[in-house]
Write a protein that holds these residues in place. Structure first.
Motif, PDB file in Angstrom:
ATOM      1  N   VAL A  51     -22.785   2.251 -39.657  1.00 35.34           N
ATOM      2  CA  VAL A  51     -22.584   1.080 -40.510  1.00 35.34           C
ATOM      3  C   VAL A  51     -21.162   1.054 -41.056  1.00 35.34           C
ATOM      4  CG1 VAL A  51     -23.286  -0.034 -42.669  1.00 35.34           C
ATOM      5  CG2 VAL A  51     -25.024   0.862 -41.112  1.00 35.34           C
ATOM      6  N   LEU A  52     -20.682   2.214 -41.502  1.00 36.73           N
ATOM      7  CA  LEU A  52     -19.329   2.279 -42.066  1.00 36.73           C
ATOM      8  C   LEU A  52     -18.277   1.938 -41.016  1.00 36.73           C
ATOM      9  CD1 LEU A  52     -19.514   5.441 -44.366  1.00 36.73           C
ATOM     10  CD2 LEU A  52     -19.363   3.041 -45.074  1.00 36.73           C
ATOM     11  N   LEU A  53     -18.430   2.485 -39.813  1.00 37.64           N
ATOM     12  CA  LEU A  53     -17.458   2.196 -38.759  1.00 37.64           C
ATOM     13  C   LEU A  53     -17.436   0.704 -38.425  1.00 37.64           C
ATOM     14  CD1 LEU A  53     -17.911   5.197 -36.286  1.00 37.64           C
ATOM     15  CD2 LEU A  53     -15.921   4.693 -37.713  1.00 37.64           C
ATOM     16  N   SER A  54     -18.615   0.108 -38.336  1.00 38.16           N
ATOM     17  CA  SER A  54     -18.676  -1.322 -38.044  1.00 38.16           C
ATOM     18  C   SER A  54     -18.048  -2.141 -39.165  1.00 38.16           C
ATOM     19  CB  SER A  54     -20.132  -1.752 -37.830  1.00 38.16           C
ATOM     20  OG  SER A  54     -20.694  -1.110 -36.706  1.00 38.16           O
ATOM     21  N   THR A  55     -18.306  -1.732 -40.417  1.00 34.95           N
ATOM     22  CA  THR A  55     -17.731  -2.447 -41.557  1.00 34.95           C
ATOM     23  C   THR A  55     -16.217  -2.280 -41.593  1.00 34.95           C
ATOM     24  OG1 THR A  55     -19.774  -2.056 -42.790  1.00 34.95           O
ATOM     25  CG2 THR A  55     -17.854  -2.761 -44.050  1.00 34.95           C
ATOM     26  N   VAL A  56     -15.753  -1.085 -41.305  1.00 30.38           N
ATOM     27  CA  VAL A  56     -14.301  -0.858 -41.233  1.00 30.38           C
ATOM     28  C   VAL A  56     -13.683  -1.735 -40.157  1.00 30.38           C
ATOM     29  CG1 VAL A  56     -12.542   0.832 -40.583  1.00 30.38           C
ATOM     30  CG2 VAL A  56     -14.336   1.467 -42.195  1.00 30.38           C
ATOM     31  N   GLY A  57     -14.385  -1.888 -39.030  1.00 32.53           N
ATOM     32  CA  GLY A  57     -13.882  -2.767 -37.978  1.00 32.53           C
ATOM     33  C   GLY A  57     -13.722  -4.201 -38.475  1.00 32.53           C
ATOM     34  N   ILE A  58     -14.706  -4.681 -39.243  1.00 28.93           N
ATOM     35  CA  ILE A  58     -14.614  -6.029 -39.812  1.00 28.93           C
ATOM     36  C   ILE A  58     -13.422  -6.125 -40.755  1.00 28.93           C
ATOM     37  CG2 ILE A  58     -15.780  -7.731 -41.259  1.00 28.93           C
ATOM     38  CD1 ILE A  58     -18.432  -6.543 -40.289  1.00 28.93           C
ATOM     39  N   VAL A  59     -13.267  -5.124 -41.620  1.00 34.50           N
ATOM     40  CA  VAL A  59     -12.162  -5.121 -42.587  1.00 34.50           C
ATOM     41  C   VAL A  59     -10.818  -5.157 -41.875  1.00 34.50           C
ATOM     42  CG1 VAL A  59     -10.998  -3.707 -44.321  1.00 34.50           C
ATOM     43  CG2 VAL A  59     -13.489  -3.977 -44.402  1.00 34.50           C
ATOM     44  N   ILE A  60     -10.673  -4.352 -40.827  1.00 31.94           N
ATOM     45  CA  ILE A  60      -9.407  -4.318 -40.087  1.00 31.94           C
ATOM     46  C   ILE A  60      -9.147  -5.673 -39.422  1.00 31.94           C
ATOM     47  CG2 ILE A  60      -8.206  -3.286 -38.121  1.00 31.94           C
ATOM     48  CD1 ILE A  60      -9.667  -0.668 -38.756  1.00 31.94           C
ATOM     49  N   GLY A  61     -10.184  -6.229 -38.800  1.00 34.05           N
ATOM     50  CA  GLY A  61     -10.009  -7.506 -38.117  1.00 34.05           C
ATOM     51  C   GLY A  61      -9.646  -8.635 -39.064  1.00 34.05           C
ATOM     52  N   VAL A  62     -10.355  -8.743 -40.193  1.00 34.55           N
ATOM     53  CA  VAL A  62     -10.077  -9.811 -41.159  1.00 34.55           C
ATOM     54  C   VAL A  62      -8.704  -9.615 -41.794  1.00 34.55           C
ATOM     55  CG1 VAL A  62     -10.814 -10.880 -43.321  1.00 34.55           C
ATOM     56  CG2 VAL A  62     -12.516 -10.249 -41.604  1.00 34.55           C
ATOM     57  N   SER A  63      -8.392  -8.386 -42.172  1.00 31.11           N
ATOM     58  CA  SER A  63      -7.081  -8.141 -42.786  1.00 31.11           C
ATOM     59  C   SER A  63      -5.956  -8.433 -41.795  1.00 31.11           C
ATOM     60  CB  SER A  63      -6.988  -6.696 -43.286  1.00 31.11           C
ATOM     61  OG  SER A  63      -7.134  -5.781 -42.204  1.00 31.11           O
ATOM     62  N   GLY A  64      -6.188  -8.139 -40.505  1.00 29.03           N
ATOM     63  CA  GLY A  64      -5.185  -8.478 -39.496  1.00 29.03           C
ATOM     64  C   GLY A  64      -5.004  -9.981 -39.384  1.00 29.03           C
ATOM     65  N   GLY A  65      -6.089 -10.727 -39.443  1.00 27.96           N
ATOM     66  CA  GLY A  65      -5.997 -12.178 -39.403  1.00 27.96           C
ATOM     67  C   GLY A  65      -5.263 -12.739 -40.608  1.00 27.96           C
ATOM     68  N   LEU A  66      -5.548 -12.177 -41.787  1.00 29.60           N
ATOM     69  CA  LEU A  66      -4.849 -12.633 -42.996  1.00 29.60           C
ATOM     70  C   LEU A  66      -3.354 -12.340 -42.906  1.00 29.60           C
ATOM     71  CD1 LEU A  66      -7.409 -11.476 -45.737  1.00 29.60           C
ATOM     72  CD2 LEU A  66      -6.979 -13.812 -44.956  1.00 29.60           C
ATOM     73  N   ALA A  67      -3.010 -11.185 -42.309  1.00 32.91           N
ATOM     74  CA  ALA A  67      -1.590 -10.838 -42.150  1.00 32.91           C
ATOM     75  C   ALA A  67      -0.901 -11.800 -41.187  1.00 32.91           C
ATOM     76  CB  ALA A  67      -1.468  -9.402 -41.646  1.00 32.91           C
ATOM     77  N   ILE A  68      -1.594 -12.172 -40.110  1.00 33.98           N
ATOM     78  CA  ILE A  68      -1.023 -13.132 -39.160  1.00 33.98           C
ATOM     79  C   ILE A  68      -0.774 -14.469 -39.857  1.00 33.98           C
ATOM     80  CG2 ILE A  68      -1.534 -14.499 -37.095  1.00 33.98           C
ATOM     81  CD1 ILE A  68      -3.022 -12.053 -35.993  1.00 33.98           C
TER      82      ILE A  68
END
Length: 464
Positions: A252-269
């Motif tokens: 669960v944590l790994l999947s949630t971290v994946g979401i966090v990384i993806g969303v934060s990357g989108g916000l940075a873009i």
């Protein structure tokens, strides 16, 4: 010479081989049932108890059962002088199908009540495992869109937001399907999903369309969080299966971290290209009660549908989620924090789910997991990431709130089952001792037989 000729194969040896073959068949059936339950989200305690019930029913009382997150092992020794028979299966496929879970649950009940024998159970189980999903992929794809639509309604989205949320939900299903077929690990799938949803919101925010993209991203986060196994992790931790609980929590944590990384990357873009997604607290807050209830019911029903829950259970799932939404709304309106509101709603869902599950003939797990889906902390995660991109450390508070809500939902639902099951047993004058709440699998064999007797007597009374 025939096989029974004492000069070649002693009759005692023949009988021993036959007994060994029968034992292997029983162990194999038990392992296959356990694999189906574990791969469809059942807790390790429920899997172990169900396997033990089957072994006892098949006269293998001395058999040992070992359940971990990735493997199942059963062993049996007929006597101290005989070698131990050990069988093991590795759980590789984890494609949740609540229709299969329900069918296996009914199969186990029929076996323990003597309605079918072991060989019939093996044949029926083979048919269940080879039948595939009951719904076409296009219908499931639309179901994910409906789930995102329900979340956008729950979070107060306007019609434009709802349309974009549906597109995002369908797009996420297609993307994750492709990545899953490519056998990409879950964390990368979640990263790609979070990135795609955020980039879609950025593209829409760059147009003149008047909408709040933060609701779209929040809805997409909840779509990605849905079905990650929070309930199973909490149940394993509370029932003493700490190794399996640790594995589920790490997943669960790994999947949630994946979401966090993806969303934060989108916000940075978005920030780099000059399109920044600001969080609008008013528009992203809870909507008016009627719309919120409809959104919660739609979200829970849609998740049940895409998880292949039996059709007869979908309306009860939606109604139960709406009741939980009312409790959550009232508590938050009275000043209670989001974790407490989520916990109370989850407890109520757990209490009601046990009785409703018996009436619609599905395991309580099906109703509980679907019922808590609308309350997953997508908004809190998005708030945290938005604040982090602005350099505000207050995002840690929202991230902690998201974790607290997730724990409150899982532990609250399990507490509801602890409350509901003893109450019902006491009301029906059954045994009061309870080793733990059952979300999947039959209760003790004695209880099962009493329940079957009561149902038979009720049918006879109605016929008279």
């Amino acid at each position: 010479m025939t096989e029974a000729d004492p000069g070649h194969i002693p009759s005692e040896e023949t009988l021993r081989q036959q007994e060994t073959q029968e034992t292997i068949k029983s162990l194999d059936l038990t392992l296959r049932v356990g694999e189906m339950l574990l791969s469809n989200g059942a807790g390790a305690a429920d899997v172990a108890a169900t396997m033990d019930s089957i072994l006892r029913h098949l006269s293998l009382r001395g058999a040992d059962v070992d359940v971990t997150y990735t493997a199942l092992t059963v062993s049996h020794q007929t006597s101290p002088d005989e070698p131990t028979l050990v069988r093991r299966r590795t759980v590789q496929q984890r494609d949740v199908d609540y229709e299969d879970l329900t069918s296996v649950d009914h199969l186990v009940t029929d076996l323990l009540l003597g309605r079918i024998n072991r060989d019939e159970a093996r044949s029926e189980l083979a048919q269940i495992t080879s039948s595939g999903h009951a719904r076409p992929r296009w219908a499931v794809m639309l179901g994910w869109g409906a789930l995102a639509l329900g979340i956008s309604m729950l979070l107060g989205g306007d019609p434009y937001v709802m349309i974009i949320a549906v597109i995002s939900g369908i797009g996420l299903d297609r993307l994750l399907r492709v990545l899953s077929l490519a056998r990409l690990p879950s964390i990368y799938q979640q990263m790609a999903g979070g990135l795609m949803a955020t980039v879609l919101a950025i593209v829409v925010a760059a147009t003149p369309i008047p909408l709040n993209p933060s609701v779209v991203v929040s809805a997409s986060i909840i779509v990605l969080l849905a079905g990650l196994g929070l309930i199973g992790a909490a149940q394993d931790a509370l029932t003493g299966f700490y190794l399996t609980a640790s594995a589920r929590i790490l997943e669960v944590l790994l999947s949630t971290v994946g979401i966090v990384i993806g969303v934060s990357g989108g916000l940075a873009i978005g920030k780099v290209i000059g399109v920044q997604l600001f969080l609008d607290p008013g528009a992203a807050g809870l909507s008016d009660l009627p719309v919120m209830l409809l959104g919660a019911a739609l979200c829970a029903t849609a998740f049940g549908y895409v998880s292949y829950a039996p059709i007869r259970s979908l309306i009860p799932i939606g109604l139960i989620a709406a009741v939980g939404a009312v409790l959550s709304y009232v508590l938050q309106d009275q000043g209670f924090g989001r974790p407490w509101a989520a916990a109370v709603a989850a407890v109520a869902i757990g209490v009601v789910a046990y009785g409703v599950a018996g009436r619609v003939r599905v395991p309580p797990l099906v109703i509980v997991v679907s019922g808590i889906t609308p309350f997953l902390p997508g908004l809190a995660i998005y708030r945290a990431l938005t604040l982090f991109t602005e350099g505000d450390s207050a995002g840690l508070v929202d991230l902690a709130t998201a974790g607290a809500v997730a724990i409150a939902l899982a532990s609250g639902a399990i507490l509801g089952e602890y409350i509901a099951q003893p109450l019902r047993r006491e009301a029906r004058k059954m045994e009061s001792r309870l080793s733990g709440p059952r979300l999947v699998g039959p209760l003790r064999l004695q209880t099962l037989r009493r329940r079957a007797k009561e149902e038979r007597e009720e049918r006879e009374e109605r016929e008279e």
